[in-house]
Design a protein around this motif. Structure first.
Motif, PDB file in Angstrom:
ATOM      1  N   GLY A  19     -72.098 -67.408  84.253  1.00  0.00           N
ATOM      2  CA  GLY A  19     -71.527 -67.813  85.544  1.00  0.00           C
ATOM      3  C   GLY A  19     -70.243 -68.601  85.350  1.00  0.00           C
ATOM      4  N   GLY A  21     -66.682 -70.027  86.377  1.00  0.00           N
ATOM      5  CA  GLY A  21     -65.906 -70.383  87.559  1.00  0.00           C
ATOM      6  C   GLY A  21     -64.621 -69.560  87.657  1.00  0.00           C
ATOM      7  N   THR A  71     -73.885 -75.044  88.977  1.00  0.00           N
ATOM      8  CA  THR A  71     -73.469 -76.096  88.030  1.00  0.00           C
ATOM      9  C   THR A  71     -73.719 -77.429  88.737  1.00  0.00           C
ATOM     10  N   SER A  95     -77.253 -75.219  85.545  1.00  0.00           N
ATOM     11  CA  SER A  95     -76.614 -75.769  84.342  1.00  0.00           C
ATOM     12  C   SER A  95     -76.131 -77.184  84.619  1.00  0.00           C
ATOM     13  N   GLY A 170     -70.631 -67.452  71.483  1.00  0.00           N
ATOM     14  CA  GLY A 170     -70.206 -66.695  70.308  1.00  0.00           C
ATOM     15  C   GLY A 170     -70.765 -65.287  70.245  1.00  0.00           C
ATOM     16  N   GLY A 191     -69.871 -64.814  77.840  1.00  0.00           N
ATOM     17  CA  GLY A 191     -68.865 -65.358  78.742  1.00  0.00           C
ATOM     18  C   GLY A 191     -67.510 -64.757  78.419  1.00  0.00           C
ATOM     19  N   THR A 192     -66.932 -65.256  77.316  1.00  0.00           N
ATOM     20  CA  THR A 192     -65.573 -64.847  76.942  1.00  0.00           C
ATOM     21  C   THR A 192     -65.420 -63.320  76.867  1.00  0.00           C
TER      22      THR A 192
HETATM   23  C1  LIG Z   1     -63.497 -68.815  81.766  1.00  0.00           C
HETATM   24  C2  LIG Z   1     -64.846 -69.519  81.670  1.00  0.00           C
HETATM   25  C3  LIG Z   1     -65.315 -70.256  82.764  1.00  0.00           C
HETATM   26  C4  LIG Z   1     -66.567 -70.900  82.700  1.00  0.00           C
HETATM   27  N1  LIG Z   1     -67.050 -71.565  83.813  1.00  0.00           N
HETATM   28  C5  LIG Z   1     -68.314 -72.092  83.799  1.00  0.00           C
HETATM   29  C6  LIG Z   1     -68.896 -72.686  84.981  1.00  0.00           C
HETATM   30  O1  LIG Z   1     -68.270 -72.729  86.045  1.00  0.00           O
HETATM   31  N2  LIG Z   1     -70.173 -73.211  84.896  1.00  0.00           N
HETATM   32  C7  LIG Z   1     -70.904 -73.143  83.719  1.00  0.00           C
HETATM   33  O2  LIG Z   1     -72.059 -73.601  83.693  1.00  0.00           O
HETATM   34  N3  LIG Z   1     -70.373 -72.594  82.597  1.00  0.00           N
HETATM   35  C8  LIG Z   1     -69.110 -72.060  82.608  1.00  0.00           C
HETATM   36  N4  LIG Z   1     -68.589 -71.462  81.466  1.00  0.00           N
HETATM   37  C9  LIG Z   1     -69.436 -71.395  80.233  1.00  0.00           C
HETATM   38  C10 LIG Z   1     -70.262 -70.111  80.231  1.00  0.00           C
HETATM   39  O3  LIG Z   1     -71.262 -70.227  81.239  1.00  0.00           O
HETATM   40  C11 LIG Z   1     -70.967 -69.827  78.891  1.00  0.00           C
HETATM   41  O4  LIG Z   1     -71.744 -70.920  78.504  1.00  0.00           O
HETATM   42  C12 LIG Z   1     -70.037 -69.470  77.745  1.00  0.00           C
HETATM   43  O5  LIG Z   1     -68.972 -68.663  78.183  1.00  0.00           O
HETATM   44  C13 LIG Z   1     -70.801 -68.754  76.633  1.00  0.00           C
HETATM   45  O6  LIG Z   1     -70.053 -68.685  75.454  1.00  0.00           O
HETATM   46  P1  LIG Z   1     -69.021 -67.489  75.081  1.00  0.00           P
HETATM   47  O7  LIG Z   1     -67.790 -67.753  75.881  1.00  0.00           O
HETATM   48  O8  LIG Z   1     -68.832 -67.653  73.612  1.00  0.00           O
HETATM   49  O9  LIG Z   1     -69.668 -66.182  75.441  1.00  0.00           O
HETATM   50  C14 LIG Z   1     -67.330 -70.832  81.499  1.00  0.00           C
HETATM   51  C15 LIG Z   1     -66.844 -70.097  80.400  1.00  0.00           C
HETATM   52  C16 LIG Z   1     -65.618 -69.431  80.468  1.00  0.00           C
HETATM   53  C17 LIG Z   1     -65.154 -68.625  79.269  1.00  0.00           C
END
Ligand SMILES: Cc1cc2nc3c(=O)[nH]c(=O)nc-3n(C[C@H](O)[C@H](O)[C@H](O)COP(=O)(O)O)c2cc1C
Length: 360
Positions: A19, A21, A71, A95, A170, A191-192
């Motif tokens: 999720g 933002g 969140t 979260s 990761g 996420g990424t």
């Molecule tokens: C662009 C972006 C925005 C994010 N926004 C939120 C958010 O609004 N709330 C939240 O709980 N986590 C947020 N996250 C963290 C992700 O929920 C997640 O934990 C994370 O992307 C996982 O790791 P990864 O990027 O290596 O896949 C965000 C991550 C990214 C990359």
């Protein structure tokens, strides 16, 4: 691929879209769910009315299960959660906190609760309060992550709880999914990787920057809102990391106002409500405002962009369908070939995954 996660969430593949933002919007969420994964709508930066519209938009685009992230440290979290419950969203991911009333009301209509945790103590607590699964997030993650790395914290928690664990931080390809399963998880949350998919609304200029980055091109800092957060390494983030001041945060307020569509009166009221926590609230507001600027306008010289270390392994913008189907088929092939091998063969072949699986 079947695990307790696919069974519990009634999905085909054990892959979630985090999720995020401004990124996890209806188009991306529906694309992930249509590909057999589970998209989590980001609600942190939405008003309750926008949450309702987004949920209805997702339902127009898919008839598959989906979820939403709440969140909890954000101002509007509880109001947004009420809308998600009224709309009976199948999966709620909480979260940065835990709310027993959200669990109770979600279970009342048969929905499932996933709690995001970064350490064993919080994992035990979420399990005892009724979570149906955990998203265990390691240090590598984009955005707010934990202090412990995925390699350490995922097996520790998978072994320490009875509910299924989804690995995050990761993970971006079949090797990652196979590794997560070996570590005791039953799925992954990306996420990424999915933020850099074709269906992601991230600005093309930011995508181009990210696709050219290495695994060393992120910064983990707690100097913005007091909590460790990982961003893509840009001049702006490096400058904020070194000299984040109340003055800097105040300068971000117009961006926050634009990003969250607030009136000046609402900005003032939020400031007064924060009281002694004003420094932290300003930091959170700054992350929201600057992330919006970075993602929306593509102007990463002015804004900031959360991103994880896996960015170094991503060099192509693919569709969600392609990312999910290749991740699952590569993971299945890796796990099967290991299972059929003798130990000697497995050691000899340990790097012999097909180049396609290794390059992403
Ligand atoms: C662009 C972006 C925005 C994010 N926004 C939120 C958010 O609004 N709330 C939240 O709980 N986590 C947020 N996250 C963290 C992700 O929920 C997640 O934990 C994370 O992307 C996982 O790791 P990864 O990027 O290596 O896949 C965000 C991550 C990214 C990359």
């Amino acid at each position: 691929m079947k695990t307790r996660i696919t069974e519990r969430l009634e999905i085909e593949n054990p892959i979630l879209c985090a999720g995020m933002g401004f990124v996890a919007v209806p188009e991306l969420i529906a694309a992930v769910s249509n590909a057999g994964g589970l998209g989590l709508l980001a609600t942190a930066v939405l008003t309750p009315d926008e949450v309702r519209e987004s949920v209805r938009e997702i339902r127009k685009r898919t008839d598959k299960p989906f979820g939403a992230n709440v969140t909890l440290q954000f101002e509007t979290a509880e109001d947004n959660a009420r809308v998600l419950l009224e709309e009976r969203v199948p999966v709620i991911n909480v979260s940065l906190g835990f709310s027993p009333w959200i669990v109770e009301q979600t279970h009342a209509y048969g929905g499932k609760i996933l709690s995001t945790v970064t350490n064993l103590r919080h994992a035990h607590s979420a399990q005892s309060k009724g979570a149906d699964g955990l998203i265990v997030t390691g240090h590598e993650a984009g955005g707010h992550g934990g202090d412990a790395t995925s390699l350490v914290v995922i097996p520790l928690i998978a072994e320490g709880v009875d509910i299924p664990v989804i690995a995050a931080g990761g993970f971006g390809d079949g090797r990652g999914l196979a590794a997560a399963i070996v570590l005791g998880a039953e799925g992954i949350s990306m996420g990424t990787r999915l933020a850099l998919s074709k269906e992601s609304p991230m600005h093309g200029r930011v995508k181009d920057l990210a696709l050219g980055m290495s695994e060393l091109d992120t910064v983990y800092t707690d100097s913005i809102d007091g909590q460790g957060t990982r961003f893509l390494k840009t001049e702006r983030v490096l400058a904020m990391d070194q000299s984040m001041s109340v003055f800097e945060a105040l300068r971000s307020i117009p961006k926050v106002k634009r990003a969250l569509r607030l009136t000046w009166l609402e900005v003032l009221a939020a400031g007064l409500r924060a009281g002694p926590d004003i420094r932290k609230a300003l930091g959170q507001a700054q992350i929201a405002g600057d992330t919006y600027e970075g993602l929306n306008s593509g102007d990463y010289e002015l804004g900031i962009v959360p991103g994880g270390q896996i960015v170094g392994a991503i060099n192509e913008e693919l569709s969600c369908e392609q990312i999910i189907s290749e991740t699952v088929s590569d993971a299945e092939r890796i796990l099967r070939s290991r299972a059929d091998d003798t130990l000697e063969d497995a050691m000899e072949r340990r790097n012999a995954v097909e180049p396609r699986a290794a390059s992403r």
